[in-house]
Scaffold this motif. Sequence first.
Motif, PDB file in Angstrom:
ATOM      1  N   TYR A 173     -10.901   0.955  12.992  1.00  0.00           N
ATOM      2  CA  TYR A 173     -11.466  -0.159  12.221  1.00  0.00           C
ATOM      3  C   TYR A 173     -11.786   0.289  10.794  1.00  0.00           C
ATOM      4  CZ  TYR A 173     -11.917  -3.210  16.315  1.00  0.00           C
ATOM      5  OH  TYR A 173     -11.669  -4.006  17.397  1.00  0.00           O
ATOM      6  N   ALA A 174     -12.207   1.537  10.634  1.00  0.00           N
ATOM      7  CA  ALA A 174     -12.434   2.067   9.288  1.00  0.00           C
ATOM      8  C   ALA A 174     -11.136   2.032   8.486  1.00  0.00           C
ATOM      9  CB  ALA A 174     -12.978   3.488   9.365  1.00  0.00           C
ATOM     10  N   ASP A 175     -10.030   2.411   9.124  1.00  0.00           N
ATOM     11  CA  ASP A 175      -8.725   2.379   8.450  1.00  0.00           C
ATOM     12  C   ASP A 175      -8.298   0.952   8.130  1.00  0.00           C
ATOM     13  OD1 ASP A 175      -8.279   5.127   8.313  1.00  0.00           O
ATOM     14  OD2 ASP A 175      -7.359   5.209  10.302  1.00  0.00           O
ATOM     15  N   ARG A 176      -8.602   0.032   9.016  1.00  0.00           N
ATOM     16  CA  ARG A 176      -8.291  -1.385   8.755  1.00  0.00           C
ATOM     17  C   ARG A 176      -9.005  -1.863   7.500  1.00  0.00           C
ATOM     18  NH1 ARG A 176      -9.226  -6.049  13.373  1.00  0.00           N
ATOM     19  NH2 ARG A 176      -9.604  -7.829  11.989  1.00  0.00           N
ATOM     20  N   PHE A 177     -10.268  -1.452   7.347  1.00  0.00           N
ATOM     21  CA  PHE A 177     -11.005  -1.809   6.140  1.00  0.00           C
ATOM     22  C   PHE A 177     -10.398  -1.148   4.909  1.00  0.00           C
ATOM     23  CE2 PHE A 177     -14.093  -0.196   3.063  1.00  0.00           C
ATOM     24  CZ  PHE A 177     -14.444  -1.395   2.450  1.00  0.00           C
ATOM     25  N   LEU A 178     -10.089   0.141   5.002  1.00  0.00           N
ATOM     26  CA  LEU A 178      -9.564   0.872   3.853  1.00  0.00           C
ATOM     27  C   LEU A 178      -8.239   0.271   3.369  1.00  0.00           C
ATOM     28  CD1 LEU A 178     -10.379   4.497   5.041  1.00  0.00           C
ATOM     29  CD2 LEU A 178     -11.372   3.358   3.046  1.00  0.00           C
ATOM     30  N   GLU A 179      -7.410  -0.168   4.305  1.00  0.00           N
ATOM     31  CA  GLU A 179      -6.147  -0.793   3.923  1.00  0.00           C
ATOM     32  C   GLU A 179      -6.398  -2.105   3.184  1.00  0.00           C
ATOM     33  OE1 GLU A 179      -2.006  -2.459   5.994  1.00  0.00           O
ATOM     34  OE2 GLU A 179      -3.487  -1.368   7.192  1.00  0.00           O
ATOM     35  N   ALA A 180      -7.317  -2.924   3.712  1.00  0.00           N
ATOM     36  CA  ALA A 180      -7.647  -4.195   3.055  1.00  0.00           C
ATOM     37  C   ALA A 180      -8.295  -3.958   1.703  1.00  0.00           C
ATOM     38  CB  ALA A 180      -8.572  -5.012   3.950  1.00  0.00           C
ATOM     39  N   PHE A 181      -9.146  -2.956   1.622  1.00  0.00           N
ATOM     40  CA  PHE A 181      -9.812  -2.629   0.362  1.00  0.00           C
ATOM     41  C   PHE A 181      -8.791  -2.201  -0.687  1.00  0.00           C
ATOM     42  CE2 PHE A 181     -12.305   0.362  -2.326  1.00  0.00           C
ATOM     43  CZ  PHE A 181     -13.269  -0.530  -2.782  1.00  0.00           C
ATOM     44  N   SER A 182      -7.838  -1.373  -0.279  1.00  0.00           N
ATOM     45  CA  SER A 182      -6.790  -0.931  -1.197  1.00  0.00           C
ATOM     46  C   SER A 182      -5.961  -2.109  -1.702  1.00  0.00           C
ATOM     47  CB  SER A 182      -5.882   0.080  -0.489  1.00  0.00           C
ATOM     48  OG  SER A 182      -4.826   0.476  -1.321  1.00  0.00           O
ATOM     49  N   THR A 183      -5.608  -2.996  -0.788  1.00  0.00           N
ATOM     50  CA  THR A 183      -4.834  -4.184  -1.183  1.00  0.00           C
ATOM     51  C   THR A 183      -5.606  -5.042  -2.156  1.00  0.00           C
ATOM     52  OG1 THR A 183      -3.688  -4.194   0.960  1.00  0.00           O
ATOM     53  CG2 THR A 183      -3.691  -6.262  -0.299  1.00  0.00           C
ATOM     54  N   THR A 184      -6.902  -5.209  -1.886  1.00  0.00           N
ATOM     55  CA  THR A 184      -7.738  -6.043  -2.753  1.00  0.00           C
ATOM     56  C   THR A 184      -7.834  -5.444  -4.155  1.00  0.00           C
ATOM     57  OG1 THR A 184      -9.047  -6.785  -0.859  1.00  0.00           O
ATOM     58  CG2 THR A 184     -10.036  -7.075  -3.004  1.00  0.00           C
ATOM     59  N   LEU A 185      -8.029  -4.137  -4.256  1.00  0.00           N
ATOM     60  CA  LEU A 185      -8.115  -3.481  -5.561  1.00  0.00           C
ATOM     61  C   LEU A 185      -6.794  -3.598  -6.318  1.00  0.00           C
ATOM     62  CD1 LEU A 185     -10.167  -0.184  -5.131  1.00  0.00           C
ATOM     63  CD2 LEU A 185     -10.969  -2.484  -5.569  1.00  0.00           C
ATOM     64  N   ASN A 186      -5.703  -3.413  -5.609  1.00  0.00           N
ATOM     65  CA  ASN A 186      -4.383  -3.456  -6.258  1.00  0.00           C
ATOM     66  C   ASN A 186      -4.018  -4.843  -6.750  1.00  0.00           C
ATOM     67  OD1 ASN A 186      -3.928  -0.717  -5.878  1.00  0.00           O
ATOM     68  ND2 ASN A 186      -2.956  -1.015  -3.874  1.00  0.00           N
ATOM     69  N   ASN A 187      -4.585  -5.854  -6.092  1.00  0.00           N
ATOM     70  CA  ASN A 187      -4.280  -7.244  -6.471  1.00  0.00           C
ATOM     71  C   ASN A 187      -5.292  -7.830  -7.448  1.00  0.00           C
ATOM     72  OD1 ASN A 187      -2.031  -7.208  -4.836  1.00  0.00           O
ATOM     73  ND2 ASN A 187      -3.061  -8.158  -3.087  1.00  0.00           N
ATOM     74  N   SER A 188      -6.259  -7.023  -7.845  1.00  0.00           N
ATOM     75  CA  SER A 188      -7.318  -7.527  -8.730  1.00  0.00           C
ATOM     76  C   SER A 188      -6.964  -7.268 -10.197  1.00  0.00           C
ATOM     77  CB  SER A 188      -8.650  -6.876  -8.392  1.00  0.00           C
ATOM     78  OG  SER A 188      -9.043  -7.221  -7.079  1.00  0.00           O
TER      79      SER A 188
END
Length: 376
Positions: free
Chosen positions: A361-376
Amino acid sequence: MKLFDVYPINHINIVKGRGSLVFDDKGTEYLDLYGGHAVISIGHTNPHYLTRLEDQLHQIGFYSNSIEIPLQTQLAEKLGHVSGKEDYQLFLCNSGAEANENALKLASFHNGKKKVIAFRKAFHGRTSLAVAVTDNPKIVAPVNETDNVIFLPWNDEAALQEAFQTNEISSVIIEGIQGVGGIQVAPIPFLQKIRTLCDEHNAVFIADSVQCGYGRTGKFFSHDFAGINADIYSMAKGMGNGFPIGGIIISPKIAPSYGMLGTTFGGNHLACAAGLAVLEVIERENLMQNAAEVGGYLIDELKKFDKVKEVRGRGLMIGIDLPDELANVKKDLLFKHHIFTGEAKPNVVRLLPALNLTKAYADRFLEAFSTTLNNS
């Protein structure tokens, strides 16, 4: 009648929870990395927790503190064992604000003094004394204002020393890690200095552990990292995994007397059953170790993101400090990736998940966080 409109809310109706997941009324799955303000400590609908509460409910749910309640003694013994504070005394109440209220009052009873030292950006609750030591004028009503509170800068040993020299200090109240204040970790030398000055001046050290305690940091109390013992520890939030319960544990040097403290609902049968279930799961499943390991992994990985200003915290109490241009991150995590997180002003994402959060679940968050930063 309508509700008194004091909460800015997300229009999501959560109807079911399981472990670190919650589900809305449309069946949408969310990853819960906030736990309703650090309340969910052993996961939603934990099986052992449910059994403990259901079994107790079939016996008796409530009676007052005018009778023997063996569950209170059992909870005190288990809490002493798991926390390592076996020689302390337990007083049970219902919330973190009430815990801090009783801690401040008890300190003043103990030494007969009035002045309290608190710190900038502190949050200790919304009741009378608790809000008076909270550094947020917007939630302090005129009736709560008092000259008995001295607010000092965070981690300023010189200001602390001077305050003790120029005032009769009853107590010092400090979060081991400020939550609402932005996940600010109290430096070890600063906590040690508070301990020394309290000893020298017959003042009471109150360790507000409402959010940063109960194993969240990898130790039972975050103040334990400093290698000192406080005189009073306040607790709530993760103590009952959602069932309202709070408490203070009190050094043996502070003597009780009849009527000194009191509560109607505190320490009721159901609350104690919930509290025992939480401690049993923390102990059996080594959740403090899990919090340290998974939290440490998250912190290390989050520090690799160039767009992040700073990562603060210990264990599974983590603050991600972001620049102004990434103010959308928390909202995007929720509505685009279905991940609940918290915030602290001006732009800190707070992670306060259940202590049994998995690395997956930590990795699931990190992947979403990375996507969010890259799309911001």
